[in-house]
Structures are given as structure tokens and as C-alpha cells.
Write a protein that holds these residues in place. Sequence first.
Motif, PDB file in Angstrom:
ATOM      1  N   GLY A  14       0.788   7.739  13.763  1.00 60.18           N
ATOM      2  CA  GLY A  14       0.872   6.286  13.905  1.00 60.18           C
ATOM      3  C   GLY A  14       0.621   5.613  12.566  1.00 60.18           C
ATOM      4  O   GLY A  14      -0.323   5.962  11.861  1.00 60.18           O
ATOM      5  N   ILE A  15       1.503   4.689  12.198  1.00 64.51           N
ATOM      6  CA  ILE A  15       1.276   3.873  11.003  1.00 64.51           C
ATOM      7  C   ILE A  15       1.097   2.438  11.486  1.00 64.51           C
ATOM      8  O   ILE A  15       2.036   1.825  11.987  1.00 64.51           O
ATOM      9  CB  ILE A  15       2.437   3.978   9.992  1.00 64.51           C
ATOM     10  N   MET A  16      -0.127   1.944  11.390  1.00 65.87           N
ATOM     11  CA  MET A  16      -0.430   0.582  11.822  1.00 65.87           C
ATOM     12  C   MET A  16      -0.510  -0.303  10.579  1.00 65.87           C
ATOM     13  O   MET A  16      -1.338  -0.086   9.702  1.00 65.87           O
ATOM     14  CB  MET A  16      -1.728   0.546  12.626  1.00 65.87           C
ATOM     15  N   VAL A  17       0.407  -1.276  10.518  1.00 64.83           N
ATOM     16  CA  VAL A  17       0.534  -2.130   9.343  1.00 64.83           C
ATOM     17  C   VAL A  17      -0.102  -3.487   9.628  1.00 64.83           C
ATOM     18  O   VAL A  17       0.254  -4.142  10.609  1.00 64.83           O
ATOM     19  CB  VAL A  17       2.018  -2.326   8.952  1.00 64.83           C
ATOM     20  N   VAL A  18      -1.014  -3.898   8.770  1.00 65.16           N
ATOM     21  CA  VAL A  18      -1.574  -5.244   8.882  1.00 65.16           C
ATOM     22  C   VAL A  18      -0.579  -6.193   8.213  1.00 65.16           C
ATOM     23  O   VAL A  18      -0.323  -6.098   7.017  1.00 65.16           O
ATOM     24  CB  VAL A  18      -2.950  -5.361   8.190  1.00 65.16           C
ATOM     25  N   GLY A  19       0.019  -7.072   9.032  1.00 65.96           N
ATOM     26  CA  GLY A  19       1.071  -7.953   8.533  1.00 65.96           C
ATOM     27  C   GLY A  19       2.429  -7.453   8.996  1.00 65.96           C
ATOM     28  O   GLY A  19       2.725  -6.262   8.890  1.00 65.96           O
ATOM     29  N   CYS A  20       3.231  -8.371   9.533  1.00 64.03           N
ATOM     30  CA  CYS A  20       4.588  -7.999   9.973  1.00 64.03           C
ATOM     31  C   CYS A  20       5.590  -8.932   9.304  1.00 64.03           C
ATOM     32  O   CYS A  20       6.455  -9.505   9.947  1.00 64.03           O
ATOM     33  CB  CYS A  20       4.679  -8.089  11.505  1.00 64.03           C
ATOM     34  N   GLY A  21       5.426  -9.089   7.991  1.00 62.27           N
ATOM     35  CA  GLY A  21       6.303  -9.965   7.222  1.00 62.27           C
ATOM     36  C   GLY A  21       7.407  -9.193   6.534  1.00 62.27           C
ATOM     37  O   GLY A  21       7.851  -8.145   7.007  1.00 62.27           O
ATOM     38  N   ALA A  22       7.826  -9.691   5.380  1.00 65.75           N
ATOM     39  CA  ALA A  22       8.973  -9.125   4.672  1.00 65.75           C
ATOM     40  C   ALA A  22       8.745  -7.671   4.271  1.00 65.75           C
ATOM     41  O   ALA A  22       9.603  -6.810   4.496  1.00 65.75           O
ATOM     42  CB  ALA A  22       9.272  -9.968   3.430  1.00 65.75           C
ATOM     43  N   VAL A  23       7.589  -7.374   3.685  1.00 67.46           N
ATOM     44  CA  VAL A  23       7.319  -6.009   3.211  1.00 67.46           C
ATOM     45  C   VAL A  23       7.262  -5.032   4.383  1.00 67.46           C
ATOM     46  O   VAL A  23       7.920  -3.989   4.381  1.00 67.46           O
ATOM     47  CB  VAL A  23       6.003  -5.957   2.401  1.00 67.46           C
ATOM     48  N   ALA A  24       6.476  -5.370   5.412  1.00 64.92           N
ATOM     49  CA  ALA A  24       6.303  -4.471   6.555  1.00 64.92           C
ATOM     50  C   ALA A  24       7.615  -4.205   7.277  1.00 64.92           C
ATOM     51  O   ALA A  24       7.931  -3.055   7.610  1.00 64.92           O
ATOM     52  CB  ALA A  24       5.268  -5.053   7.523  1.00 64.92           C
ATOM     53  N   THR A  25       8.405  -5.258   7.513  1.00 60.99           N
ATOM     54  CA  THR A  25       9.652  -5.069   8.284  1.00 60.99           C
ATOM     55  C   THR A  25      10.712  -4.343   7.459  1.00 60.99           C
ATOM     56  O   THR A  25      11.505  -3.580   8.003  1.00 60.99           O
ATOM     57  CB  THR A  25      10.200  -6.412   8.802  1.00 60.99           C
ATOM     58  N   THR A  26      10.705  -4.543   6.146  1.00 66.97           N
ATOM     59  CA  THR A  26      11.643  -3.801   5.290  1.00 66.97           C
ATOM     60  C   THR A  26      11.295  -2.317   5.303  1.00 66.97           C
ATOM     61  O   THR A  26      12.179  -1.451   5.376  1.00 66.97           O
ATOM     62  CB  THR A  26      11.596  -4.355   3.846  1.00 66.97           C
ATOM     63  N   PHE A  27      10.006  -2.020   5.252  1.00 68.40           N
ATOM     64  CA  PHE A  27       9.513  -0.645   5.328  1.00 68.40           C
ATOM     65  C   PHE A  27       9.894  -0.003   6.661  1.00 68.40           C
ATOM     66  O   PHE A  27      10.514   1.074   6.701  1.00 68.40           O
ATOM     67  CB  PHE A  27       7.987  -0.678   5.147  1.00 68.40           C
ATOM     68  N   MET A  28       9.567  -0.648   7.761  1.00 61.34           N
ATOM     69  CA  MET A  28       9.817  -0.074   9.085  1.00 61.34           C
ATOM     70  C   MET A  28      11.313   0.097   9.344  1.00 61.34           C
ATOM     71  O   MET A  28      11.755   1.147   9.830  1.00 61.34           O
ATOM     72  CB  MET A  28       9.169  -0.952  10.171  1.00 61.34           C
ATOM     73  N   THR A  29      12.102  -0.921   8.981  1.00 58.06           N
ATOM     74  CA  THR A  29      13.556  -0.846   9.193  1.00 58.06           C
ATOM     75  C   THR A  29      14.150   0.305   8.384  1.00 58.06           C
ATOM     76  O   THR A  29      14.987   1.063   8.888  1.00 58.06           O
ATOM     77  CB  THR A  29      14.222  -2.183   8.792  1.00 58.06           C
ATOM     78  N   GLY A  30      13.711   0.449   7.140  1.00 56.05           N
ATOM     79  CA  GLY A  30      14.234   1.518   6.282  1.00 56.05           C
ATOM     80  C   GLY A  30      13.938   2.906   6.828  1.00 56.05           C
ATOM     81  O   GLY A  30      14.799   3.795   6.801  1.00 56.05           O
ATOM     82  N   VAL A  31      12.717   3.106   7.336  1.00 56.81           N
ATOM     83  CA  VAL A  31      12.352   4.413   7.909  1.00 56.81           C
ATOM     84  C   VAL A  31      13.198   4.688   9.159  1.00 56.81           C
ATOM     85  O   VAL A  31      13.734   5.792   9.329  1.00 56.81           O
ATOM     86  CB  VAL A  31      10.841   4.473   8.242  1.00 56.81           C
ATOM     87  N   LEU A  32      13.339   3.684  10.025  1.00 49.35           N
ATOM     88  CA  LEU A  32      14.115   3.870  11.259  1.00 49.35           C
ATOM     89  C   LEU A  32      15.591   4.146  10.948  1.00 49.35           C
ATOM     90  O   LEU A  32      16.219   4.987  11.592  1.00 49.35           O
ATOM     91  CB  LEU A  32      13.980   2.628  12.156  1.00 49.35           C
ATOM     92  N   MET A  33      16.137   3.449   9.946  1.00 46.90           N
ATOM     93  CA  MET A  33      17.538   3.665   9.554  1.00 46.90           C
ATOM     94  C   MET A  33      17.718   5.043   8.912  1.00 46.90           C
ATOM     95  O   MET A  33      18.723   5.721   9.148  1.00 46.90           O
ATOM     96  CB  MET A  33      17.981   2.563   8.590  1.00 46.90           C
ATOM     97  N   THR A  34      16.742   5.460   8.103  1.00 45.92           N
ATOM     98  CA  THR A  34      16.806   6.786   7.464  1.00 45.92           C
ATOM     99  C   THR A  34      16.797   7.881   8.527  1.00 45.92           C
ATOM    100  O   THR A  34      17.531   8.871   8.426  1.00 45.92           O
ATOM    101  CB  THR A  34      15.621   6.967   6.493  1.00 45.92           C
TER     102      THR A  34
END
Length: 435
Positions: A14-34
Motif C-alpha cells: 500500500g502506498i498512502m499519499v498525503v495530498g491528492c493534487g497534481a503530483v500525487a495524481t500524476t504519480f498514481m496515473t503513471g503507475v497505473l498506465m505503466t
Amino acid sequence: MKQTNVKPAEGRLGIMVVGCGAVATTFMTGVLMTRKGLTKPIGSMTQYDKIRVGRGADKKYLHYKDIVPLANLDDIVFGTWDVYPQNAYQAAVYAEVLKAKDIEPVREELMAIKPLKAAFDRNYAKRLDGDNVKDCKTRWDMVLELQKDIQNFKKEHGCERVVVIWAASTEIYVPYDEAYHKTLEQLESAMKADDKEHIAPSMCYAYAALTEGCPFIMGAPNTTVDIPAMWELAEKTRMPIAGKDFKTGQTLVKSGFAPIIKTRNLGLAGWFSTNILGNRDGLVLDEPANFHTKEVSKLSTLETICRADEQPDLYGNIYHKVRINYYPPRNDDKEGWDNIDIFGWMGYPMQIKINFLCRDSILAAPLLLDLTLLSDLAARAGRYGIQRFLSIFLKSPMHDFTRGEEAVNNLFEQYTMLKNAIREMGGYDADEELD
């Protein structure tokens, strides 16, 4: 892979990110797309970099995963906290960092990532006005609520392990105070006494993470885990900590370029850095109290590379200034301007100009992946406390200032530290030295 003492990366991470803004969503989207084979994790050292192991006839260059047991991207589950209630899909669209074609294929997965209520104090980030906030009476209530969040997330998603990483806004500056931050007992007493002046909300996240057996990474310049009380807690819980402030654009350039000046024994008269940035981070940093936190972090890099005590003729009188300007039209496309005044033979002046038109979240996203995977690895390797080998990813790397230790800010020395740690955890010799 050699035989190592590192526990295998079994089960879900589990990766729990504090903050769901630009950085967090770019990170999560990139991992899911990869994971779907629809993009490449460019910029991630854990996914691309190769390290030499062995010498002479035994020399070979291997990816990190072939040296140490890294968690697989398919095993990652995301969670987040945010003051705004929008799910990760809505937040990614709102951030306007990624194009629709890079978000839509993972829309359903992103929509399922709904932010938990944030432990938030508006006095620490006055420009944010979200209402997805916990109703906590005291700082200690914040800790207890966050501990429950981590426990529930772990159970709900069947995670073997969890890492907590801060990708939220910069808080106002909290100076280190020996009366509150030196021992764990002092810190806990201040939390229980609801000392809002000396206990930042980020400290509550870190305390909750460490006591729940989760490594904690501070991605902003906040005073959080870089205090002796937190080092004591990390030792007690045997958990890794890392921080602070993701090294993305201008400071990355500075930590790589300053060694050129130092190596060639050129003089440095001044270094003026200014940034324009329009995203939520820029908005928060437009508040002087929040900018001061960032300024302290950014200013720390240069003086530990070009040292006045070692070369007073060359670096005895550096004028170093850093500015950040909030400029909404640019949104996440940050621009860094550096003017460097140097001098050479017989004191003759010269200038260097660097203009870095970067994308803040595009540079930060791979750092979140590397920091979380390597912190999880460190925990399984039995490494706890400050993880100095992660300094390459951070603007203001943690160090034990109570013993006169200085941070290593030279990019190439930081890279050596990273490679040696990977080698050691992989059962190889740490065979490079820092000069």
C-alpha cells in the motif's frame, strides 16, 4: 540475484499519499498506465537505472530489481488523504498536467481512489480551503484518527506492507525547538497538550505512520521527521524515514552544476535563482510564512558543495538568493531561471545563465515511485532511521545536526551513496568511496 538477508517483497504494497493534487495524481496515473503497458516510467531510477556490481572479470551492470527484491508495480495499491473530496480521477483532470488520452484508460481505477479526510490545520496552509477535513479536537486526536485510517486501509485492501509519503502542500515554517522536538517524550506530551504552535499536522502523519509500522517520507520542506524526537521514534519502531522536499527542477540543476564549478576550482560570487509556478503549490508558497519553509530548504544546497571553509578565495563571499513567484497562467509548467556569477583566472568575472522550463509533477512523479519502493526495500532489509542513501531524491537531505553532521548535496556523491546501499542490500560489496 545473490543471496541477501532482505525479506522478499511478497503480497500487496500500500502506498498512502498525503495530498491528492497534481503530483500525487500524476504519480498514481503513471503507475497505473505503466502496469497496462500504455506508457513508460521514464525518470524512475528503480525502473531504468543500472548499477555495476562486481569488479574485473566479475563486473556486470544490473537493474535494481535484479540486485535487490523490489516490490512489483502490479502489487501496488494506492490510498490518499486530501482536504478536497474529489477522487483521484477528478483531481487528475482538474490538475491539467496530463492529457485525457493519458488518464482515460485508467479512469475506473482512479475513480476508486477516494481521499480520506485530511488531518488539517488551516493556519499551516492559509490558501487552502477544502472541507474534506477531520473533526479533531487535538493534535493527539489527529494521530489516533490517522492510525485508524492506516489500519483500515491495510485491512480493506489486504496489504502486507504500507509506505506513507507526503505530497501535500508546504506548511508554515516550524523552527526546531529543543523543548518540544528533542525527545519522543517531549513530542508526545506536546501532541497530547494540543500544542498547535510546535506540532505541525505533518508530524501527526509521520507519528501515525511510524507507530503503525510504515516507513514515512517527507516530500515537502516541512519540519516533520528531521527532528531528534522522530529519529528516536524511528529507532523504537525500527522504521525507515526520509526527507525532505522532492528534488525536481532548479535544485536538481544546482546540485549537479555546482560540482562543475568546484571541480574546476572556479570562483563563485553569486547565484540568483527565481521560479515561476502556477499550481496549488505555487498558490500556497505565495504566502510568506510558507515560502520561508521552502527558502530554507532551497538555500541549503549550495554552501555544502562550494565550501567557504575549504576554499575561502573561491567561495568565501557567495551571495545566494532564491525566489518563487506565483504565476497562475503557467499552472504546473514551472520555469526556473538561474543567474550564476563566477570568476576565473586573475579574478576575471564570467556569467552562466540556466533557463529550465520544466513540468513540476512530471519530474516529481518518478521520485515518489523511487522513494516509496526503496523505503519499502529498506524496511525489509532491516534498515531504520534516516535513510541517507535516498539523499539524491531530496532537496534538503536529512542529517544529524545535533552531532555537527552536514548533508551531502553533491549529486554525484549522492548517487554513489545510493549505488553502495543497493549493492550492500543485494549482497555485494559497497565498492565506491566518497571523497
